[in-house]
Scaffold this motif. Structure first.
Motif, short mmCIF file in Angstrom:
data_model
loop_
_atom_site.label_atom_id
_atom_site.label_comp_id
_atom_site.label_asym_id
_atom_site.label_seq_id
_atom_site.Cartn_x
_atom_site.Cartn_y
_atom_site.Cartn_z
N PRO A 70 0.84 -1.20 0.00
CA PRO A 70 0.00 0.00 0.00
C PRO A 70 0.88 1.26 0.00
CG PRO A 70 -0.71 -1.54 1.70
CD PRO A 70 0.59 -2.05 1.15
N ILE A 71 0.48 2.25 -0.78
CA ILE A 71 1.28 3.46 -0.92
C ILE A 71 1.45 4.18 0.42
CG2 ILE A 71 -0.58 5.05 -1.55
CD1 ILE A 71 1.44 6.12 -3.72
N ASP A 72 0.44 4.11 1.30
CA ASP A 72 0.57 4.78 2.59
C ASP A 72 1.63 4.11 3.47
OD1 ASP A 72 -1.33 2.65 2.70
OD2 ASP A 72 -2.11 3.40 4.60
N VAL A 73 1.81 2.81 3.33
CA VAL A 73 2.86 2.10 4.08
C VAL A 73 4.23 2.52 3.55
CG1 VAL A 73 3.87 -0.17 4.55
CG2 VAL A 73 1.39 0.16 4.70
N ILE A 74 4.36 2.60 2.22
CA ILE A 74 5.62 3.04 1.62
C ILE A 74 5.93 4.46 2.07
CG2 ILE A 74 6.79 3.56 -0.56
CD1 ILE A 74 6.48 0.58 -0.15
N GLU A 75 4.92 5.34 2.05
CA GLU A 75 5.14 6.73 2.46
C GLU A 75 5.53 6.82 3.93
OE1 GLU A 75 3.11 11.12 2.03
OE2 GLU A 75 1.85 9.37 1.75
N GLU A 76 4.93 6.01 4.77
CA GLU A 76 5.26 6.02 6.20
C GLU A 76 6.71 5.61 6.42
OE1 GLU A 76 3.87 3.30 9.89
OE2 GLU A 76 2.24 4.29 8.79
N ASP A 77 7.19 4.65 5.62
CA ASP A 77 8.58 4.19 5.75
C ASP A 77 9.57 5.17 5.13
OD1 ASP A 77 7.75 1.91 7.04
OD2 ASP A 77 7.89 0.63 5.26
N LEU A 78 9.24 5.70 3.95
CA LEU A 78 10.19 6.53 3.22
C LEU A 78 10.15 8.00 3.61
CD1 LEU A 78 10.27 5.24 -0.45
CD2 LEU A 78 11.84 4.81 1.42
N GLY A 79 9.03 8.48 4.11
CA GLY A 79 8.91 9.90 4.44
C GLY A 79 10.04 10.40 5.33
N PRO A 80 10.28 9.77 6.48
CA PRO A 80 11.37 10.23 7.35
C PRO A 80 12.75 10.07 6.71
CG PRO A 80 9.83 8.85 8.59
CD PRO A 80 9.45 8.75 7.14
N LEU A 81 12.96 9.00 5.97
CA LEU A 81 14.25 8.78 5.33
C LEU A 81 14.55 9.88 4.32
CD1 LEU A 81 16.20 5.84 4.36
CD2 LEU A 81 15.28 7.04 2.38
N VAL A 82 13.59 10.16 3.43
CA VAL A 82 13.81 11.16 2.39
C VAL A 82 13.84 12.56 3.00
CG1 VAL A 82 12.95 12.11 0.22
CG2 VAL A 82 12.84 9.65 0.64
N SER A 83 13.02 12.82 4.01
CA SER A 83 13.08 14.12 4.70
C SER A 83 14.46 14.34 5.30
CB SER A 83 12.02 14.20 5.80
OG SER A 83 10.74 14.30 5.27
N GLY A 84 15.04 13.29 5.86
CA GLY A 84 16.39 13.38 6.42
C GLY A 84 17.43 13.68 5.34
N LEU A 85 17.27 13.07 4.17
CA LEU A 85 18.18 13.35 3.06
C LEU A 85 18.06 14.80 2.61
CD1 LEU A 85 17.71 10.07 0.99
CD2 LEU A 85 19.75 10.74 2.30
N VAL A 86 16.83 15.33 2.62
CA VAL A 86 16.61 16.73 2.26
C VAL A 86 17.26 17.64 3.30
CG1 VAL A 86 14.86 18.54 1.97
CG2 VAL A 86 14.52 16.29 0.91
N GLU A 87 17.03 17.34 4.58
CA GLU A 87 17.59 18.16 5.66
C GLU A 87 19.13 18.19 5.60
OE1 GLU A 87 16.08 20.03 8.13
OE2 GLU A 87 14.18 19.65 7.10
N GLN A 88 19.74 17.06 5.21
CA GLN A 88 21.20 16.99 5.13
C GLN A 88 21.74 17.56 3.84
OE1 GLN A 88 22.41 12.94 6.00
NE2 GLN A 88 20.84 12.79 7.57
N GLY A 89 20.86 17.85 2.88
CA GLY A 89 21.28 18.45 1.62
C GLY A 89 21.64 17.46 0.53
N TYR A 90 21.49 16.15 0.78
CA TYR A 90 21.83 15.14 -0.21
C TYR A 90 20.73 15.00 -1.26
CZ TYR A 90 25.29 14.05 3.32
OH TYR A 90 26.30 14.13 4.24
#
Length: 96
Positions: A70-90
């Protein structure tokens, strides 16, 4: 505090953040100025998809289809990971 991502956000890996396969060690590396990072397989999957500007929602949809999840499960898993990559500038948010 990490800013949540929206599926409509367009993201891209900067050109200076190079994702390479190290055949000697058998791992992926993210080469950034003055650093070598060893991303996990999930992060590699995301970084590969963000070589060109891509909507976060498109990444979620593709992974949901690929992993039959389910897309909501993928978003729940990836949201923090990708947000962290954005915060770090990668990964950067871009205006498309």
């Amino acid at each position: 505090m990490m800013t949540p991502l929206s599926p409509s956000d367009t993201l891209v890996r900067p050109t200076w953040a190079r994702l390479k396969r190290c055949d000697v060690r058998g791992v992926w590396v993210l080469l950034v100025p003055e650093q070598v990072l060893y991303p996990c397989p999930t992060t590699v999957e995301v970084l590969e998809r963000l070589a060109t500007p891509t909507r976060f929602g498109d990444v979620l949809a593709a992974l949901a289809q690929e992993y039959d999840a389910p897309i909501d499960v993928i978003e729940e898993d990836l949201g923090p990971l990708v947000s962290g990559l954005v915060e770090q500038g990668y990964v950067r948010r871009v205006h498309a």
